[in-house]
Design a protein around this motif. Sequence first.
Motif, PDB file in Angstrom:
ATOM      1  N   ALA A 232       0.829  -1.207   0.000  1.00 26.88           N
ATOM      2  CA  ALA A 232       0.000   0.000   0.000  1.00 26.88           C
ATOM      3  C   ALA A 232       0.862   1.255   0.000  1.00 26.88           C
ATOM      4  CB  ALA A 232      -0.926  -0.001   1.203  1.00 26.88           C
ATOM      5  N   LEU A 233       1.990   1.197   0.706  1.00 30.03           N
ATOM      6  CA  LEU A 233       2.857   2.376   0.763  1.00 30.03           C
ATOM      7  C   LEU A 233       3.308   2.783  -0.633  1.00 30.03           C
ATOM      8  CD1 LEU A 233       4.501   4.336   2.595  1.00 30.03           C
ATOM      9  CD2 LEU A 233       6.391   2.791   2.251  1.00 30.03           C
TER      10      LEU A 233
ATOM     11  N   PHE B  69       0.506   4.374  -2.656  1.00 27.06           N
ATOM     12  CA  PHE B  69       0.131   5.757  -2.360  1.00 27.06           C
ATOM     13  C   PHE B  69       1.260   6.723  -2.673  1.00 27.06           C
ATOM     14  CE2 PHE B  69      -3.247   3.691   0.104  1.00 27.06           C
ATOM     15  CZ  PHE B  69      -4.312   4.345  -0.487  1.00 27.06           C
ATOM     16  N   VAL B  70       2.506   6.257  -2.553  1.00 25.99           N
ATOM     17  CA  VAL B  70       3.611   7.130  -2.961  1.00 25.99           C
ATOM     18  C   VAL B  70       3.554   7.355  -4.473  1.00 25.99           C
ATOM     19  CG1 VAL B  70       6.100   7.280  -3.180  1.00 25.99           C
ATOM     20  CG2 VAL B  70       5.107   6.586  -1.029  1.00 25.99           C
TER      21      VAL B  70
ATOM     22  N   LEU C  90       0.854   7.356  -6.275  1.00 25.64           N
ATOM     23  CA  LEU C  90      -0.228   8.315  -6.518  1.00 25.64           C
ATOM     24  C   LEU C  90       0.222   9.728  -6.174  1.00 25.64           C
ATOM     25  CD1 LEU C  90      -3.593   6.791  -5.297  1.00 25.64           C
ATOM     26  CD2 LEU C  90      -2.828   7.223  -7.599  1.00 25.64           C
ATOM     27  N   LEU C  91       0.880   9.858  -5.011  1.00 23.94           N
ATOM     28  CA  LEU C  91       1.254  11.185  -4.518  1.00 23.94           C
ATOM     29  C   LEU C  91       2.251  11.847  -5.452  1.00 23.94           C
ATOM     30  CD1 LEU C  91       0.911  13.093  -2.101  1.00 23.94           C
ATOM     31  CD2 LEU C  91       2.851  12.005  -1.052  1.00 23.94           C
TER      32      LEU C  91
ATOM     33  N   TYR D 210       3.704  10.612  -8.660  1.00 19.64           N
ATOM     34  CA  TYR D 210       3.530  10.592 -10.109  1.00 19.64           C
ATOM     35  C   TYR D 210       2.162  11.103 -10.529  1.00 19.64           C
ATOM     36  CZ  TYR D 210       8.007   8.521 -10.672  1.00 19.64           C
ATOM     37  OH  TYR D 210       9.351   8.343 -10.678  1.00 19.64           O
TER      38      TYR D 210
ATOM     39  N   LEU E 179       5.751  -0.322   6.714  1.00 19.37           N
ATOM     40  CA  LEU E 179       6.380   0.990   6.613  1.00 19.37           C
ATOM     41  C   LEU E 179       7.801   0.961   7.160  1.00 19.37           C
ATOM     42  CD1 LEU E 179       4.878   3.434   5.631  1.00 19.37           C
ATOM     43  CD2 LEU E 179       4.523   4.102   7.982  1.00 19.37           C
ATOM     44  N   LYS E 180       7.942   0.272   8.301  1.00 19.11           N
ATOM     45  CA  LYS E 180       9.219   0.247   8.992  1.00 19.11           C
ATOM     46  C   LYS E 180      10.283  -0.453   8.145  1.00 19.11           C
ATOM     47  CE  LYS E 180      10.979  -0.787  13.556  1.00 19.11           C
ATOM     48  NZ  LYS E 180      10.761  -1.580  14.752  1.00 19.11           N
TER      49      LYS E 180
END
Lengths: 177, 419
Positions: free
Chosen positions: A50-51, A54-55, A57-58, A60, A124-125
Amino acid sequence: MADFVFYTFALLTLGSALAVVLNKDAVNAALCLLLSLVGLAGLFVLLDAALLAFVLLLVYAGAVVALFLFIIMLLDTTPGAQKPFGKLSAAAAVLGGALLVVGAHTVGINTPATGSAAHVAPSLKNYAELLFTTYLLPVQIVGFMLLIAMLGVIVLSKRFSEAPETGVGRLEAGKAP
Amino acid sequence: MTAIVELWNSLHPMLQAVIKGLAVIGVIFPLGGASSLVERKVSAWMQGRPGPNRALPFWVAWVPGISLLQRLGVFHLLADGGKMFFKEDSLPGHVNKFYFLLAPVVAMIPALTTVTAVPLGAYVDEAGRVVPLILANVDIGLLAVFAVSSLGVYALILAGWASNSKYPFLGGVRASAQLISYELSMTLSVIPVFLWINVPGGEGTLSLAKAVEFQSQPGFLGGMWFIFIMPIAAIVFLVSLFAETNRLPFDMAEGEADLVGGFHTEYGAMKWGLFFVAEYAHMMIGSAVFILLFFGGWNPLPWIPLSLVVGWLGAVSPVLTHPIIVGLLSLGIFVGKVLFMIFVFMWVRWTVPRFRYDQVMKMGWQKLLPLAIGNLLFYAAAIAIRDLQLGVAYWAALAVVTVAATWAIFANPLQKPAL
């Protein structure tokens, strides 16, 4: 269910990617690229990344394609003014396709099977840890490449005037040549 | 009340999700519309006029006490909404029809999608844990909000471009430049908050619910809202929020003094209404994120977390600690704070005059961005010193460096603002 969602997103990604290449109108092409990125983000979500989704999307979809559109609209390209394919782009397409096949092959060989010890959970970690340890150098190099590109754009697009009496090298907005 | 819970639990999870989603949209959409009336009333109040107070449907005029609603202008809202739906929906001949019709839809989608990752309240379950009320409790909460809301810029770009006319086009170009510029400061301003939350050995999260949880701990520092711990981050975030939502003093994209109506000049009727509602929905989600990060979310006051209030309620009567009641209470507190933020948006709108476009760009790149980066560096150092327990000498060094850097920036005659 998961299969159906996968095929939907895969179709969206590939279909709109194809439309990017074939479209004669630059604005249409940019928006198809946007759709393609959204489909790709969906595929990442299905892979539990998921990370990454969303990165993507954010950065590009949210910023890069918006800047593409910005430029396209400022340049006011008339649709169909250029031939969609020249010799150079055909050669580039073949080369790019070959690189893609090699890359996919290499990744396929080097990826350990799911569930083995080297398989890291996409939390995430773990992303952060890998980015700041194993892949620190590549991240820095990419960052510097972007910085160099940015400096290049500034040098090309700005005209440097004589420094004013304050002693600070001021950038003057260059007039369009 | 148990019957309600049982009925709810018996529903299919898919159906539950659909009902929850529709419920949230069903609140945000009308609230967006109602904000238009509040905006008119607040502006009237600020300017010392009565504001809209005339409309009254004749068939309810006999109801006693209805004149109060009339003076509040409630029926103007109905009239406005009715007008929006029923007036002629014109489609200018010179536009790119497909993108012209697509733009209002594109405006609504990110505005209503971002809410999925925003927690709206919380309840305390039998085990005493605080469970957030959220549509999708994902680990990357805030990133999801930022990512989806960044897609909102396409509505403005498309509307401006598809209108095929000078002023809307300028509005669209301004909007895209402004939104991308301020996104940087906004993202940088929230990093210190999550650096603070993600203590070593923790799981690592960007969840907004975790941010609220962190502000509801016992103790002086634990119960402190982030507005007190990192005020500069809060200010940078708030200013960027104004810019991101295209609100005055940052409404470059639709400044009526220089661009007629900006990107929505060619729009009318409900197509224009959708842009309008999307703007208010963005404001609400943005305010919600701001409150979750810096103003303690659903905790009523600093150092008084929700769980403490639940304890007090339990002392009065055990019925009051039922999850539904606590959930509604927390929802009420949270929505109250969000509505106050909406009021702040309007307050600023009628107080601060609009910036010039070059001022907006200068402020974004030369003031806010360095401030956000400096703030990030300061808190990164401070958190490192705190977590590694490096001692007083390092704190003193950090203080000296901060003061020196601040002095160097503000006292340097060469860097005087050129606004």
